[in-house]
Design a protein around this motif. Sequence first.
Motif, PDB file in Angstrom:
ATOM      1  N   ILE A  45       0.820  -1.209   0.000  1.00  0.00           N
ATOM      2  CA  ILE A  45       0.000   0.000   0.000  1.00  0.00           C
ATOM      3  C   ILE A  45       0.855   1.262   0.000  1.00  0.00           C
ATOM      4  N   SER A  62       2.480  -3.889   4.306  1.00  0.00           N
ATOM      5  CA  SER A  62       3.727  -3.197   3.966  1.00  0.00           C
ATOM      6  C   SER A  62       3.467  -2.102   2.943  1.00  0.00           C
ATOM      7  N   GLY A  63       4.316  -1.065   2.995  1.00  0.00           N
ATOM      8  CA  GLY A  63       4.154  -0.008   2.001  1.00  0.00           C
ATOM      9  C   GLY A  63       4.973   1.220   2.311  1.00  0.00           C
ATOM     10  N   LEU A  64       4.689   2.279   1.561  1.00  0.00           N
ATOM     11  CA  LEU A  64       5.447   3.521   1.676  1.00  0.00           C
ATOM     12  C   LEU A  64       4.475   4.691   1.782  1.00  0.00           C
ATOM     13  N   TYR A  65       4.566   5.372   2.924  1.00  0.00           N
ATOM     14  CA  TYR A  65       3.713   6.546   3.171  1.00  0.00           C
ATOM     15  C   TYR A  65       4.386   7.701   2.446  1.00  0.00           C
ATOM     16  N   SER A  66       3.825   8.083   1.291  1.00  0.00           N
ATOM     17  CA  SER A  66       4.522   8.991   0.373  1.00  0.00           C
ATOM     18  C   SER A  66       4.222  10.463   0.675  1.00  0.00           C
ATOM     19  N   THR A  74       5.277   7.023  -6.707  1.00  0.00           N
ATOM     20  CA  THR A  74       5.965   6.074  -5.822  1.00  0.00           C
ATOM     21  C   THR A  74       5.596   4.635  -6.174  1.00  0.00           C
TER      22      THR A  74
ATOM     23  N   ILE B 418       6.633  -4.083   6.509  1.00  0.00           N
ATOM     24  CA  ILE B 418       7.711  -3.128   6.222  1.00  0.00           C
ATOM     25  C   ILE B 418       7.064  -1.777   5.946  1.00  0.00           C
ATOM     26  N   TRP B 420       7.815   2.212   5.272  1.00  0.00           N
ATOM     27  CA  TRP B 420       8.662   3.391   5.051  1.00  0.00           C
ATOM     28  C   TRP B 420       7.724   4.596   5.153  1.00  0.00           C
TER      29      TRP B 420
END
Lengths: 283, 565
Positions: A45, A62-66, A74, B418, B420
Amino acid sequence: MVETLSTAAENTWCPGCGNFGILNAVKKAVKTLEEHGIQRDHLIISSGIGCHGKIFDYLNLSGLYSLHGRSIATVQGIKLANPELKIIDFVGDGDAFGEGISHIIFAAKRNADITVITHDNGTYALTTGQFSPTSVRGFKGPSTPTGAIEDPINPVTLLMEVGATFVARGYAGKIDHLTDLIVNAVEHEGFSFIDVLQPSVVFHDTYKEYNEQIEILEKIPDSYDEAVRLAKRNERKLPIGIFYQTSKPVFHRELYGDWNPVKNHVNKKERVEKIRKYIEGEP
Amino acid sequence: MMDEPRDYKKRRKTRMDKDLFTLIIGGKAGQGTTKAGMTAAHLFSSMNRDVFQMNDYPSLIRGGHNFSVVSSSVGLLHSHYLEANLIIALDKRSYDTHINHVAKNGILVVNSDEVKGEGIGIPITTEAKKYSNPFLISGLASIAILAALIGTTNQELRKIIRSEYTRNIEENLAFSLSIYDIAEKTIGKKFVLKKGDKKKRLLTGNDAIALGAYAAGLDLYFAYPMTPSSSLLHFYAHHGKELGVAAIQPENEIAVANMAIGATFAGTRTMVGTSGGGFDLMQEAFSLAGMIEAPVLFYLGQRPGPSTGVPTYTEQGELRYALNPGHGEFPRIVASPGSVEEAFYLTAELLDLVWRFQTPGILLTEKHLAETIMSSTLEPEKTKWAEPLMHNSGEYLRYHDTSHGISPLLFPPSSSTIKWNSYEHDESGYTTEKPEIITQMHQKRRKKSQSLIAYLKTIHTVNTFGKGGSNIFTFGSTTMSVLEALDYSDIKATVIQPIYLEPFPVWELEKYRAKNGIVVEMNSTGQLATLLHDKVGIHSKTLIQKYDGRPFNPTELAQQIKEAL
């Protein structure tokens, strides 16, 4: 193993916010997707910045808070790096259609294989309710005390025009319907987009209006033109459902077929040999 | 730790032993002066001579004035020269521009159909008109003229034309041989050039950077077209399939940088490339990379600014800018190579460093290095390899607060979650606003900065060339100009080139504090001079600057240095 989809993060959405409906629909959709064979660890996500973005902390995925407006860029990078991952990107209307509009248009244009869910509340709620790209004309907020003087963007028709291969509209107040849309969108190969009508109880409370106007589409419209006609907002009716779905080659496959950059990472020895060959091969 | 990299001392030669020869080909854009320059470069290279080729071209497609300078020598050559032994003026404007660049005993050849003036006239246009594409073919005349002058045989010329000009081969051969015959009568064998003893590869700075990143493990390259970085995008687009690298051209530099960050999250080694204006758009993502600890290498090729500036020329106006991009406090690594060879090793080293320390880095160059062609020897097995610290077992915390500040990585898919996070976050990656955690995370990133400095102290961060005499400080591609100027006038001096600019290698530079130095750089405000002053306390007695978009000519620079000594 990820035991539960909830996290320890304290939920700070306003009581009654449409975002709760979206969160619940996502959780239900993830369970269905797992039943359909999509592993949870393959679901990645991302989100932009705004009230919608908090969903990142509330989902144990799991993911990347952009950044504000950038999450669509992203996630395309994530997908390109490892095409086996399934991407769900949560964006706001200001996020996707203001700050980051170029990214959503190009993601659709290149048919990036990702799912974008817009929490469309027609206002910048987290910054106290200014007018947004999808605010109706006349919308009153702290920066438009006499009402917004611009017409809103229609996310559904816009995304159809620029090449999205799955375009839907959902409603945060119809969780089961929204769950089905999310499952279909994630399973769709290509750029899938859901514009979720999301009341903001404090700054733009649209529950009453939506509950009166919402109508579930009986089926996917027969033609592109019919879909566009239905997606245009009509004062009395607000159709939700899948407006358009088609099949087109996806970006990462067009770019490099079945190559997977992460899995097929070329080792040092091979690289040294290839560089030697390059140096010696040309004058 | 090595001083004088790449056996500089052994190979240093003065003007006399170098057997310098410079060729200038001038013409209109579209006439093939760059291609002809490259072919000449290959001709010199086939004689095992060192080559340095600089192309000067305006930002347009047809017309204007283009010229290619190809200098060559026996032994190490660090720069082109503007004093040419052979000038070929294909048109009037080239003649007017270069009439004063003829070296003592040099020869000027003009296209007599377009130029009335001094020099040896050859009716290039008249000859070219006998063929199907007279404008495009005319650049080829310069190869034939050069070949006649230096005594290249008819057979050798045929071979070169065949390998370099593969379209319309019969016409190309007929045309060049007719020019060769005309030229041979007047200037045949006027120069006899020595042969060198070592075969090297001709590479542009961007070629070396592309190969260096690849050597260190690059998987994906993202870029939006912008001079002088574009040829890197083209390199990976052309060679990607055979190498196992992909080039991606997104909608703008903002998408470029954010996609690259996303790609590192999934575990690929990525690089982005741009120039100043594009890098402005990437700053938001640069700061994001600092916060989420994304290992992305940013290639910043400078050209004259501010704003659109002078797109196809060179400058070093973005040194201070490259040290401070992005809002907020976080570690960053900035380094600038002083030669094409160094660009290869340094790019690999930077890709390793950004992964080792999980923070963004900048490879800072200029148009002068990016697009210059230089004779180079690359040893790919000697490059660094980017391999991060990985999580082994147990509970996974993305931002685990270790003693060195570096948190082990884990890539999806994984049974661990995970996260970020661009917001300030706790060790597991969840958003936080708690004062004690904000403090802790700032300190964690500070620890990483300290670890980075400790590591840089163990590697080569400053080049020094020569011994004794005055200290001359310079950086980036200007290093090449300085070294050639010293060779040219046989000046005794110590050249100090900080390769790393952030963290600034104060520990290596402190020993030069006692003596005032000369600083040579290509900008108007003396950015390296102020950096040396502010960070190390080194005072400069003379600042030699150039900011007209054109690189230094070593003969003029030598004169300026001599005056400053």
